[in-house]
Motif scaffolding. Structure first.
Motif, PDB file in Angstrom:
ATOM      1  N   ARG A 104       0.857  -1.189   0.000  1.00 20.03           N
ATOM      2  CA  ARG A 104       0.000   0.000   0.000  1.00 20.03           C
ATOM      3  C   ARG A 104       0.905   1.255   0.000  1.00 20.03           C
ATOM      4  N   PRO A 105       0.400   2.388  -0.439  1.00 12.63           N
ATOM      5  CA  PRO A 105       1.213   3.619  -0.458  1.00 12.63           C
ATOM      6  C   PRO A 105       1.625   4.013   0.957  1.00 12.63           C
ATOM      7  N   ARG A 106       2.784   4.592   1.057  1.00 12.61           N
ATOM      8  CA  ARG A 106       3.268   5.043   2.362  1.00 12.61           C
ATOM      9  C   ARG A 106       3.890   6.431   2.223  1.00 12.61           C
ATOM     10  N   VAL A 107       3.800   7.184   3.313  1.00 11.98           N
ATOM     11  CA  VAL A 107       4.457   8.493   3.397  1.00 11.98           C
ATOM     12  C   VAL A 107       5.502   8.407   4.498  1.00 11.98           C
ATOM     13  N   TYR A 108       6.718   8.757   4.164  1.00 10.87           N
ATOM     14  CA  TYR A 108       7.796   8.757   5.155  1.00 10.87           C
ATOM     15  C   TYR A 108       8.167  10.208   5.468  1.00 10.87           C
ATOM     16  N   ALA A 109       8.175  10.564   6.718  1.00  7.81           N
ATOM     17  CA  ALA A 109       8.488  11.935   7.125  1.00  7.81           C
ATOM     18  C   ALA A 109       9.684  11.933   8.073  1.00  7.81           C
ATOM     19  N   PHE A 110      10.646  12.782   7.765  1.00 10.86           N
ATOM     20  CA  PHE A 110      11.856  12.857   8.588  1.00 10.86           C
ATOM     21  C   PHE A 110      12.273  14.303   8.775  1.00 10.86           C
ATOM     22  N   ALA A 111      12.954  14.569   9.864  1.00 15.07           N
ATOM     23  CA  ALA A 111      13.524  15.898  10.089  1.00 15.07           C
ATOM     24  C   ALA A 111      14.704  16.095   9.155  1.00 15.07           C
ATOM     25  N   LEU A 112      15.002  17.340   8.816  1.00 13.41           N
ATOM     26  CA  LEU A 112      16.108  17.631   7.900  1.00 13.41           C
ATOM     27  C   LEU A 112      17.441  17.118   8.415  1.00 13.41           C
ATOM     28  N   ASN A 113      17.589  17.072   9.749  1.00 14.14           N
ATOM     29  CA  ASN A 113      18.888  16.678  10.305  1.00 14.14           C
ATOM     30  C   ASN A 113      18.949  15.192  10.663  1.00 14.14           C
ATOM     31  N   GLU A 114      17.972  14.383  10.189  1.00 20.22           N
ATOM     32  CA  GLU A 114      18.043  12.928  10.355  1.00 20.22           C
ATOM     33  C   GLU A 114      18.732  12.316   9.138  1.00 20.22           C
ATOM     34  N   SER A 115      19.386  11.172   9.342  1.00 16.74           N
ATOM     35  CA  SER A 115      20.147  10.559   8.252  1.00 16.74           C
ATOM     36  C   SER A 115      19.256   9.678   7.385  1.00 16.74           C
ATOM     37  N   LEU A 116      19.757   9.389   6.171  1.00 17.26           N
ATOM     38  CA  LEU A 116      19.042   8.506   5.242  1.00 17.26           C
ATOM     39  C   LEU A 116      18.897   7.095   5.794  1.00 17.26           C
ATOM     40  N   ASP A 117      19.813   6.700   6.686  1.00 17.42           N
ATOM     41  CA  ASP A 117      19.780   5.353   7.262  1.00 17.42           C
ATOM     42  C   ASP A 117      18.388   4.982   7.771  1.00 17.42           C
ATOM     43  N   LYS A 118      17.753   5.941   8.472  1.00 19.17           N
ATOM     44  CA  LYS A 118      16.440   5.658   9.064  1.00 19.17           C
ATOM     45  C   LYS A 118      15.387   5.409   7.976  1.00 19.17           C
ATOM     46  N   PHE A 119      15.478   6.170   6.901  1.00 17.79           N
ATOM     47  CA  PHE A 119      14.561   5.991   5.781  1.00 17.79           C
ATOM     48  C   PHE A 119      14.745   4.601   5.171  1.00 17.79           C
ATOM     49  N   PHE A 120      16.007   4.212   4.964  1.00 12.51           N
ATOM     50  CA  PHE A 120      16.297   2.908   4.375  1.00 12.51           C
ATOM     51  C   PHE A 120      15.826   1.774   5.289  1.00 12.51           C
ATOM     52  N   GLU A 121      15.989   1.959   6.590  1.00 15.19           N
ATOM     53  CA  GLU A 121      15.535   0.945   7.547  1.00 15.19           C
ATOM     54  C   GLU A 121      14.017   0.757   7.460  1.00 15.19           C
ATOM     55  N   CYS A 122      13.284   1.880   7.360  1.00  7.59           N
ATOM     56  CA  CYS A 122      11.823   1.804   7.244  1.00  7.59           C
ATOM     57  C   CYS A 122      11.422   1.072   5.962  1.00  7.59           C
ATOM     58  N   LEU A 123      12.109   1.353   4.870  1.00  3.01           N
ATOM     59  CA  LEU A 123      11.815   0.680   3.606  1.00  3.01           C
ATOM     60  C   LEU A 123      12.048  -0.833   3.721  1.00  3.01           C
ATOM     61  N   ARG A 124      13.173  -1.211   4.328  1.00  7.11           N
ATOM     62  CA  ARG A 124      13.482  -2.635   4.466  1.00  7.11           C
ATOM     63  C   ARG A 124      12.417  -3.333   5.309  1.00  7.11           C
ATOM     64  N   GLU A 125      11.993  -2.639   6.380  1.00  8.08           N
ATOM     65  CA  GLU A 125      10.975  -3.226   7.256  1.00  8.08           C
ATOM     66  C   GLU A 125       9.654  -3.385   6.515  1.00  8.08           C
ATOM     67  N   ASP A 126       9.240  -2.371   5.759  1.00  9.93           N
ATOM     68  CA  ASP A 126       7.977  -2.427   5.031  1.00  9.93           C
ATOM     69  C   ASP A 126       8.006  -3.460   3.906  1.00  9.93           C
ATOM     70  N   MET A 127       9.191  -3.716   3.374  1.00  8.01           N
ATOM     71  CA  MET A 127       9.310  -4.697   2.292  1.00  8.01           C
ATOM     72  C   MET A 127       9.635  -6.083   2.813  1.00  8.01           C
ATOM     73  N   GLY A 128       9.766  -6.192   4.133  1.00 12.22           N
ATOM     74  CA  GLY A 128       9.946  -7.494   4.753  1.00 12.22           C
ATOM     75  C   GLY A 128      11.282  -8.149   4.486  1.00 12.22           C
ATOM     76  N   ASN A 129      12.319  -7.341   4.240  1.00 11.96           N
ATOM     77  CA  ASN A 129      13.644  -7.902   3.959  1.00 11.96           C
ATOM     78  C   ASN A 129      14.707  -7.024   4.616  1.00 11.96           C
ATOM     79  N   PRO A 130      15.153  -7.408   5.809  1.00 10.99           N
ATOM     80  CA  PRO A 130      16.131  -6.577   6.524  1.00 10.99           C
ATOM     81  C   PRO A 130      17.489  -6.512   5.839  1.00 10.99           C
ATOM     82  N   GLN A 131      17.770  -7.419   4.870  1.00  9.83           N
ATOM     83  CA  GLN A 131      19.055  -7.441   4.168  1.00  9.83           C
ATOM     84  C   GLN A 131      18.989  -6.738   2.812  1.00  9.83           C
ATOM     85  N   LEU A 132      17.861  -6.147   2.512  1.00  2.04           N
ATOM     86  CA  LEU A 132      17.654  -5.545   1.204  1.00  2.04           C
ATOM     87  C   LEU A 132      18.687  -4.442   0.938  1.00  2.04           C
ATOM     88  N   LYS A 133      19.277  -4.444  -0.250  1.00  3.82           N
ATOM     89  CA  LYS A 133      20.248  -3.429  -0.628  1.00  3.82           C
ATOM     90  C   LYS A 133      19.527  -2.213  -1.195  1.00  3.82           C
TER      91      LYS A 133
END
Length: 621
Positions: A6-35
């Motif tokens: 389903r569609p998702r909206v990810y919201a982050f503060a300007l001073n947060e790193s991309l790592d957190k965004f990538f972690e959320c994507l991996r979790e939503d896609m059900g693959n913690p090892q996803l590149k």
């Protein structure tokens, strides 16, 4: 995206790193090892954006980004204007009222960080002092900086770049050591001439007092009169704000130039020894930068030079709190323990300062070893939360991730010493980061472009012109004396005729004027009065208000305002639509007003002038 249920909206503060965004994507896609990686397209090339970057650095408005998920590319459009950088000292969790209180002048006593050096000069004291200052600022405190140069010169203004690197010009017209440029860039400061202390300035102050009778008939001596003057200067300047805010800073970082044991630095060492007790030892932290060489085929780290350096410093009454050990590789723990044992410094305060991929990683290297927290505890300061370190980490990652090259030629006369043009190269670097390009500087010695070089050394001549023909832009910086001037004029001619972007600074500006006068306006003898006093077309002249008998501190120096012709000219657009800019100056010669009309009418337009309309500041062609 079809890869998500389903569609998702990810919201982050300007001073947060991309790592957190990538972690959320991996979790939503059900693959913690996803590149997952974010790629940036620049021209025809591509760079991978580091996942450690914060969002304010990672997304360039109006640019093309590609989100690569497990080998599948998704084009990303970044809308709106370029995201603003988060102000470095702002704690985003504070309300406006609390933020105003946080910015208000503090009543705590001044803290001092003093950086000394041993074994060899040029070891990195300036970068260390700048990095420590930046880290203190990242903890929420206001900083200022002082550089002590033990030479007898009043300032660096009359010194050759081959002797001491570039002369860094300050807003108030001070001509200072290049380390003040590092302080300004790392800590976002605007320093003044009094932030650079020299032996010449100290002795002049003492002798002026003696002539006025301020010492009441006493015998004037190094101790106490010279040492007291040094201490008074440090304390006075430490309380002067350099960040544009009211009230005194919280911490003053002081760098003592030279190496421990130099005879000329002894009065300063003694003054600092006394000073630590005058202001309270608990308010002072000493950093000693020393060399740990790696010797022999085995690659053994030698501690003896540092041991002797610290021994000399302690014999003079100063015991370092932190030992900053320069080396080509990370320092072994056993080496730290040995240094701690013989240098009277805790092993966790022996800091490995090995070579890193770019200068912006130096503060991060210090922070990774826990030195900031130890320093704050030493000075009885609490650590406040700011986004500075996250932004700094992003900058370091950005520098290392750039792959698409832009090649800029610097045509100068001091090219054998890169430090002679340090501010120019730093400015080019900063511009390349903003454009997401990897800067390649091609150094060209101006004399090697001249016809005389073809006769003296045809290989050098051919090589210089070959290098010039392959660059994307030409920058001609300032300089003094007639050596290499004709080569710089030829570089300006090449850029104009081949429509290669050209940027002339100081003398580089003037040689472009000379070149145009000779080859377009037809005044074949056109020159600067600096190099040919008999020319009939002195298109560059000596400014009448400048002294011809004294060299030091007599030029047109410091920050001067340039008023732009309109907000559509190229400089105005580059500066974001402004109508005036403040730039730092250091020159004795200026475009001759008698020829300005001919230049403007022929298409060589002076679009920037001083506030009185007398000095030509910027031309556009």
């Amino acid at each position: 995206s079809s890869v998500l249920d389903r569609p998702r909206v990810y919201a982050f503060a300007l001073n947060e790193s991309l790592d957190k965004f990538f972690e959320c994507l991996r979790e939503d896609m059900g693959n913690p090892q996803l590149k997952i990686e974010l790629a940036c397209t620049v021209g025809e090339g591509e760079s991978v954006v580091s996942s450690k970057m914060v969002h304010s650095y990672a997304w360039g408005a109006g640019s093309s980004r590609t989100l690569r998920v497990d080998g599948t590319d998704y084009e990303v459009s970044v809308l709106g204007e370029r995201m603003p950088r988060v102000p470095s000292t702002v704690d985003m969790s504070l309300t406006p009222r609390k933020r105003a209180l946080a910015d208000a002048p503090r009543t705590r006593g001044m803290k001092y960080v003093i950086v000394t050096g041993g074994v060899v000069s040029g070891i990195g004291k300036g970068v260390t002092a700048s990095s420590v200052g930046m880290l203190i600022k990242s903890a929420g405190y206001r900083v200022t900086a002082i550089k002590i140069d033990p030479y007898l010169n009043m300032d660096a203004g009359t010194m050759s770049p081959f002797e001491h690197g570039e002369v860094f010009v300050l807003d108030d017209g001070g001509e200072a050591d290049l380390d003040l440029g590092n302080y300004e860039r790392f800590c976002d400061l605007n320093l003044g001439r009094d932030n650079n202390i020299t032996t010449g300035k100290i002795y002049q102050s003492v002798l002026e007092k003696e002539r006025k009778g301020d010492f009441l008939g006493k015998t004037v001596q190094v101790v106490p009169h010279v040492t007291n003057t040094i201490q008074e200067w440090i304390e006075r300047q430490a309380h002067a704000p350099a960040d544009g805010k009211p009230g005194a800073p919280d911490v003053c970082v002081i760098e003592l130039g030279g190496t421990v044991g130099d005879i000329e630095s002894m009065p300063f060492i003694e003054a600092i020894r006394q000073f630590q007790w005058k202001v309270g030892r608990e308010n002072v932290a000493f950093f000693h930068v020393s060399l740990v060489p790696v010797v022999g085929a085995v690659g053994e780290e030698k501690t003896k030079p540092t041991q002797h350096s610290v021994q000399s410093l302690r014999a003079l009454g100063i015991s370092p709190d932190f030992l900053m050990c320069r080396s080509t590789r990370p320092l072994d723990e056993k080496t730290k323990e040995k240094l701690a044992m013989f240098c009277h410094v805790p092993s966790d305060q022996c800091v490995g300062m090995h070579d890193v991929s770019n200068i912006y990683r130096v503060p991060l290297l210090i922070e990774e070893q826990g030195i900031l927290d130890t320093l704050l505890a030493r000075l009885d300061l609490e650590r406040l939360q700011t986004p500075v370190l996250a932004e700094w980490q992003s900058l370091a990652e950005l520098v290392d991730s750039l792959t698409v090259e832009v090649n800029i030629a610097i045509v100068g006369k001091y090219t054998s010493l890169g430090d002679a043009y340090l501010s120019v190269t730093k400015a080019l670097n900063h511009a390349s980061y903003a454009c997401e390009r990897k800067l390649v500087i091609t150094w060209i010695e101006a004399t090697e472009l001249e016809p005389e070089m073809k006769e003296a050394d045809a290989t050098k001549y051919a090589r210089a012109w070959e290098l010039l023909s392959k660059v994307d832009g030409v920058l001609v910086p300032g300089g003094f004396g007639d050596r290499g001037v004709e080569g710089k004029i030829l570089a300006a001619k090449y850029a104009r005729e081949n429509k290669v972007p050209y940027f002339g600074i100081c003398l580089g500006f003037q040689v472009a004027v000379i070149e145009y006068a000779r080859n377009v306006l037809g005044w074949k003898d056109a020159h600067s009065a600096e190099f040919d006093e008999t020319t009939k077309h002195a298109v560059v002249m000596y400014m009448p208000e400048i002294s011809k008998t004294h060299m030091g501190g007599t030029m047109r120096l410091g920050s001067r305002r340039a008023v732009l012709k309109n907000n559509t000219c190229l400089p105005a657009r580059l500066y974001g639509g402004v109508t005036a800019v403040d730039e730092r100056h250091r020159h004795r010669y200026e475009v001759n007003p008698a020829y300005i009309q001919q230049f403007n009418q022929s298409g060589f337009e002076f679009v920037g002038q001083d506030v009185d309309g007398e000095r030509m500041e910027i031309f556009e062609l």
